[in-house]
Design a protein around this motif. Structure first.
Motif, PDB file in Angstrom:
ATOM      1  N   ALA A 160       0.836  -1.209   0.000  1.00 54.85           N
ATOM      2  CA  ALA A 160       0.000   0.000   0.000  1.00 54.85           C
ATOM      3  C   ALA A 160       0.871   1.258   0.000  1.00 54.85           C
ATOM      4  O   ALA A 160       0.674   2.171  -0.805  1.00 54.85           O
ATOM      5  CB  ALA A 160      -0.937  -0.011   1.214  1.00 54.85           C
ATOM      6  N   ALA A 161       1.865   1.299   0.895  1.00 53.24           N
ATOM      7  CA  ALA A 161       2.728   2.487   0.993  1.00 53.24           C
ATOM      8  C   ALA A 161       3.461   2.742  -0.312  1.00 53.24           C
ATOM      9  O   ALA A 161       3.554   3.887  -0.774  1.00 53.24           O
ATOM     10  CB  ALA A 161       3.724   2.319   2.143  1.00 53.24           C
ATOM     11  N   LEU A 190     -11.226   3.458  18.095  1.00 50.32           N
ATOM     12  CA  LEU A 190     -11.750   2.620  17.029  1.00 50.32           C
ATOM     13  C   LEU A 190     -11.450   3.138  15.637  1.00 50.32           C
ATOM     14  O   LEU A 190     -11.284   2.369  14.698  1.00 50.32           O
ATOM     15  CB  LEU A 190     -13.265   2.462  17.190  1.00 50.32           C
ATOM     16  N   ALA A 191     -11.409   4.463  15.478  1.00 58.20           N
ATOM     17  CA  ALA A 191     -11.202   5.031  14.148  1.00 58.20           C
ATOM     18  C   ALA A 191      -9.730   5.314  13.862  1.00 58.20           C
ATOM     19  O   ALA A 191      -9.385   6.122  13.034  1.00 58.20           O
ATOM     20  CB  ALA A 191     -12.023   6.303  13.998  1.00 58.20           C
ATOM     21  N   SER A 192      -8.844   4.625  14.587  1.00 62.34           N
ATOM     22  CA  SER A 192      -7.405   4.825  14.423  1.00 62.34           C
ATOM     23  C   SER A 192      -6.904   3.960  13.269  1.00 62.34           C
ATOM     24  O   SER A 192      -6.530   2.811  13.459  1.00 62.34           O
ATOM     25  CB  SER A 192      -6.718   4.429  15.732  1.00 62.34           C
ATOM     26  N   TYR A 193      -6.920   4.517  12.067  1.00 56.77           N
ATOM     27  CA  TYR A 193      -6.672   3.717  10.870  1.00 56.77           C
ATOM     28  C   TYR A 193      -5.250   3.884  10.338  1.00 56.77           C
ATOM     29  O   TYR A 193      -4.842   4.990  10.013  1.00 56.77           O
ATOM     30  CB  TYR A 193      -7.644   4.123   9.764  1.00 56.77           C
ATOM     31  N   PRO A 194      -4.518   2.789  10.188  1.00 56.89           N
ATOM     32  CA  PRO A 194      -3.185   2.890   9.571  1.00 56.89           C
ATOM     33  C   PRO A 194      -3.243   3.475   8.158  1.00 56.89           C
ATOM     34  O   PRO A 194      -2.331   4.179   7.747  1.00 56.89           O
ATOM     35  CB  PRO A 194      -2.687   1.441   9.563  1.00 56.89           C
ATOM     36  N   SER A 195      -4.306   3.181   7.426  1.00 53.63           N
ATOM     37  CA  SER A 195      -4.400   3.708   6.059  1.00 53.63           C
ATOM     38  C   SER A 195      -4.416   5.231   6.054  1.00 53.63           C
ATOM     39  O   SER A 195      -3.857   5.872   5.160  1.00 53.63           O
ATOM     40  CB  SER A 195      -5.642   3.147   5.353  1.00 53.63           C
ATOM     41  N   SER A 196      -5.037   5.853   7.066  1.00 57.84           N
ATOM     42  CA  SER A 196      -5.060   7.313   7.136  1.00 57.84           C
ATOM     43  C   SER A 196      -3.668   7.881   7.354  1.00 57.84           C
ATOM     44  O   SER A 196      -3.347   8.963   6.859  1.00 57.84           O
ATOM     45  CB  SER A 196      -5.961   7.791   8.284  1.00 57.84           C
ATOM     46  N   VAL A 197      -2.850   7.161   8.125  1.00 58.61           N
ATOM     47  CA  VAL A 197      -1.471   7.621   8.340  1.00 58.61           C
ATOM     48  C   VAL A 197      -0.743   7.682   7.004  1.00 58.61           C
ATOM     49  O   VAL A 197      -0.112   8.686   6.657  1.00 58.61           O
ATOM     50  CB  VAL A 197      -0.732   6.696   9.321  1.00 58.61           C
ATOM     51  N   LEU A 198      -0.849   6.594   6.233  1.00 56.69           N
ATOM     52  CA  LEU A 198      -0.185   6.568   4.923  1.00 56.69           C
ATOM     53  C   LEU A 198      -0.694   7.690   4.022  1.00 56.69           C
ATOM     54  O   LEU A 198       0.090   8.374   3.368  1.00 56.69           O
ATOM     55  CB  LEU A 198      -0.440   5.229   4.207  1.00 56.69           C
ATOM     56  N   MET A 199      -2.017   7.868   3.992  1.00 56.14           N
ATOM     57  CA  MET A 199      -2.613   8.808   3.036  1.00 56.14           C
ATOM     58  C   MET A 199      -2.269  10.262   3.354  1.00 56.14           C
ATOM     59  O   MET A 199      -2.259  11.110   2.477  1.00 56.14           O
ATOM     60  CB  MET A 199      -4.129   8.615   2.993  1.00 56.14           C
ATOM     61  N   ASN A 200      -1.997  10.554   4.631  1.00 54.83           N
ATOM     62  CA  ASN A 200      -1.610  11.915   5.002  1.00 54.83           C
ATOM     63  C   ASN A 200      -0.094  12.110   4.957  1.00 54.83           C
ATOM     64  O   ASN A 200       0.397  13.131   4.481  1.00 54.83           O
ATOM     65  CB  ASN A 200      -2.137  12.268   6.401  1.00 54.83           C
ATOM     66  N   ALA A 201       0.648  11.124   5.451  1.00 61.15           N
ATOM     67  CA  ALA A 201       2.097  11.327   5.601  1.00 61.15           C
ATOM     68  C   ALA A 201       2.859  11.133   4.292  1.00 61.15           C
ATOM     69  O   ALA A 201       3.831  11.850   4.036  1.00 61.15           O
ATOM     70  CB  ALA A 201       2.643  10.402   6.680  1.00 61.15           C
ATOM     71  N   VAL A 202       2.431  10.177   3.466  1.00 64.13           N
ATOM     72  CA  VAL A 202       3.205   9.918   2.244  1.00 64.13           C
ATOM     73  C   VAL A 202       3.240  11.135   1.306  1.00 64.13           C
ATOM     74  O   VAL A 202       4.323  11.519   0.833  1.00 64.13           O
ATOM     75  CB  VAL A 202       2.700   8.641   1.526  1.00 64.13           C
ATOM     76  N   PRO A 203       2.102  11.790   1.037  1.00 63.28           N
ATOM     77  CA  PRO A 203       2.178  12.982   0.167  1.00 63.28           C
ATOM     78  C   PRO A 203       3.089  14.066   0.740  1.00 63.28           C
ATOM     79  O   PRO A 203       3.808  14.733  -0.007  1.00 63.28           O
ATOM     80  CB  PRO A 203       0.729  13.482   0.100  1.00 63.28           C
ATOM     81  N   ALA A 204       3.071  14.242   2.068  1.00 64.31           N
ATOM     82  CA  ALA A 204       3.939  15.245   2.695  1.00 64.31           C
ATOM     83  C   ALA A 204       5.401  14.861   2.480  1.00 64.31           C
ATOM     84  O   ALA A 204       6.244  15.705   2.153  1.00 64.31           O
ATOM     85  CB  ALA A 204       3.624  15.356   4.184  1.00 64.31           C
ATOM     86  N   HIS A 205       5.669  13.594   2.631  1.00 63.82           N
ATOM     87  CA  HIS A 205       7.028  13.090   2.454  1.00 63.82           C
ATOM     88  C   HIS A 205       7.489  13.257   1.009  1.00 63.82           C
ATOM     89  O   HIS A 205       8.605  13.731   0.735  1.00 63.82           O
ATOM     90  CB  HIS A 205       7.058  11.613   2.869  1.00 63.82           C
ATOM     91  N   VAL A 206       6.613  12.911   0.064  1.00 60.58           N
ATOM     92  CA  VAL A 206       6.950  13.058  -1.360  1.00 60.58           C
ATOM     93  C   VAL A 206       7.188  14.533  -1.710  1.00 60.58           C
ATOM     94  O   VAL A 206       8.070  14.868  -2.502  1.00 60.58           O
ATOM     95  CB  VAL A 206       5.832  12.465  -2.252  1.00 60.58           C
TER      96      VAL A 206
END
Lengths: 433, 433
Positions: free
Chosen positions: A95-96, A139-155
């Motif tokens: 996914a990442a 409950l709404a602590s989603y790993p997918s949200s971490v990727l979707m927010n952090a990866v664009p910032a990193h790129v």
């Protein structure tokens, strides 16, 4: 109407009004909530770390005794990643990597050109220095949200990505930490709520002030983001999740029903709408939804969503379907027909368009590559998926030559006089006289 | 300190604190104002045209008896344009053409690619359907603002550009109408204030609902824009104008003084800061500012701005200058030195960078080409000049093949299970099993 899910036809009397009412969703601003949030922000600005710690102990029942216990180390993130099962670790890595690949195509570069007068004009593009990513706890602590927010910032090249995630009773989801490790998050604080937003926006002794805050949260977080907008940048304030599925021709009604339910299971106010010119397919999808609602783990949430905000809508033809879609401006749009790409040409407003019968919305939530942070509640009329462009900004570049400035300075002189701005006119005049 | 303008040196004790205090500018949100604005918005939503007309008669003393009198015709705009003197008309045309040319370079296109699995991914770019441009009335009714807001929207391909401009006592600036004609504005209503913002955001019987509202306004307009944010898109809420001039080497101190004054004449809270490592130049610029303040038509405004918010800052060297500039993140930055382009490489945060000695900021306000709507109050840390990209938005595109979806669906299945989203997992599973 004894069916579970509302059935509409564009031929119904009052269809327009009924459909508009169905789409309407307005978050009411609660003056008490705003007052509470304003007070939290003021207190964090005044008392810094100490107040953030106090509220974290109070609201999250976090066992920390001092502020330093609220920061995680890179070793902790790495350990969480290495503790994953092979299957889950590989899925998260895939996914990442796909999210990173897609977002690399969004990266923007500066440009310049020389005009006919010999002046250089252009735009410079730079990443933000430091951003804050809010990740909900529990409950709404989603790993997918971490990727979707952090990866664009990193790129984008953001030098420092700071994540905040509340840890109720000190508990954290290891997958969230693993995702932070994979996405290149630089620092993690286990704080949440309006106090975390205030700390990121203004900085404390320990938490550095960021330039932008992105990520979803509860109503305290949403109100705090709105309040600090201007001091820092923010992404959109997200509304409930939505899906609109348009289908015609050969389709598996059971698949389509599950696609609709995949949004309905998010939230009792989520919205799932099915549009088709095929009445048999409409009935079949409605039946499959009822059937699956009997077995789904999150049936109670999904049922409320389907009953209150869902609809099966019969249209005359594809053109009428496209018109309705543009009116809704859905967050997620599935076009399940042979001519999906041709139909997508007519769609002006949608967060993400999933085309064909083999593109379930759920893959977009995790690993297709595009971002899952998308404009909701019709805001696709004027906004875009979260992207690298949200973590870059532009500066205009202007460099005139001694000769090239003359025409421009004369023009500015004339227009500045019309606006009664004498110092403007004079500063231009010096350069051509 | 008997000089008019504050003099600072980075060697001063407490320089950091003094400089930070100088930059600080916080608009206080006035609860009474917010209440008034919320009520106006609620009334316009309920009563539409009638309420807008009533407030326009009341606040603007507009002589209109019915709502239709508040709309201008294209013939009126054209007549205003044709009534200009040749000199002014040609200046306005040159400005419009240059702004158009620069912004055409900003237009973004969609893209797609096929991944290794055979799935098509990309982004589609579309213009907003309809936008509203707010133009202040009275003294601050600037034709240049009309061009800077409307031309990017037009270049983006926005189908309908609606301008609102209050006409106190029914009076309008013909240059503003001429600029609207040149920029391709589709409809003009002579309304203003929070009522105009509410009408654009929600629509009335006559005014169609827009998707985004841009343009500057007074505190009622700013509060209304903030309140409707989410219902429609908005641009940044603008703070007072700022200029930062950095100079070293051969320079004309009188020119630099006038460049600083050209921002100071805008507003008593505007900010003009001069930074140099050359103490003689610093003194010379200070003297020219005092001298010109004796003769300038807007001397009273400029003097207050210079006294309260201006500063002449002595730095050790260029590197320290660049560091201060990045801390300020100025709206307008002039780099007046031989190595301006090299120094610009080190600038991370600025709205617009004017390089060299022949590039006065004033040409950027009118006709250089780049937009004059720029991030203020340090928001260049995270935002950009107004541009074509503000009138375009993106939709993600995803189309999987029957084979290509399998890996993705399996991955989504695994991750959705980790997030306890069963319908997500199942809808993905259908596509690979």
């Amino acid at each position: 109407m004894d069916k579970l899910m509302r059935r509409l036809s564009t031929q119904d009397q009052n269809f327009k009004q009924i459909f508009a009412d169905l789409l309407a969703f307005e978050t009411v601003s609660d003056p008490e909530l705003l007052k509470t949030v304003d007070q939290i922000i003021a207190d964090v600005r005044q008392h810094g770390d100490a107040h953030v710690l106090k509220l974290t102990q109070q609201f999250d029942r976090h066992p920390a005794h001092q502020f330093s216990e609220l920061e995680l180390t890179q070793e902790q993130l790495k350990a969480a990643f290495e503790g994953l099962s092979t299957e889950v670790r590989e899925a998260l890595e895939l996914a990442a990597n796909r999210v990173r690949e897609f977002h690399q195509a969004q990266k923007q570069d500066g440009w310049t050109y020389v005009d006919a007068l010999g002046n250089t004009l252009g735009q410079k593009v730079t990443p933000l220095d430091r951003v804050g990513i809010y990740v909900p706890g529990g409950l709404a602590s989603y790993p997918s949200s971490v990727l979707m927010n952090a990866v664009p910032a990193h790129v984008a090249g953001v030098a420092e990505i700071i994540m905040v995630v509340p840890a109720p009773n000190g508990d954290l989801n290891p997958l969230v930490l693993a995702a932070a490790y994979l996405a290149g998050v630089h620092r993690v604080f286990t704080i949440g709520g309006a106090q975390a937003v205030a700390a990121l926006a203004y900085g404390t002794e320990t938490i550095p002030r960021v330039d932008k805050i992105t990520g979803p949260g509860n109503r305290f977080v949403a109100a705090a983001k709105r309040a600090v907008f201007g001091q820092v940048g923010i992404d959109m304030i997200a509304g409930p999740s939505e899906i609109l599925v348009y289908a015609e021709g050969e389709n598996n009604a059971e698949w389509l029903a599950m696609d609709l339910l995949s949004q309905a299971e998010h939230d009792t106010v989520a919205q799932a709408v099915f549009i088709t010119p095929d009445e048999d397919l409409l009935n079949a999808v409605g039946e499959w939804i009822e059937k699956h609602l009997e077995a789904l783990p999150k049936a109670e949430i999904a049922r409320t969503s389907i009953e209150n905000r869902g609809a099966l809508v019969l249209v005359k033809d594809r053109a009428e379907g496209a018109e309705l879609i543009n009116q809704v401006a859905p967050e997620h749009l599935m076009l399940c027909l042979d001519e999906a790409e041709a139909m997508a040409e007519d769609i002006r407003h949608a967060g993400a368009i999933f085309m064909g019968r083999y593109t379930p919305e759920a893959i977009g939530d995790y690993c297709a590559g595009p971002n899952h942070v998308l404009p909701t509640s019709g805001t696709a009329r004027f906004s875009s998926p979260l992207g690298v462009y949200d973590f870059q900004k532009r500066s205009s570049l202007i460099m005139c030559s001694e000769n090239g400035v003359k025409t421009l300075a004369k023009t500015a002189d004339i227009l500045a006089q019309q606006e009664n701005l004498d110092a403007h006119a004079r500063s231009a005049r010096y350069r051509y006289q």
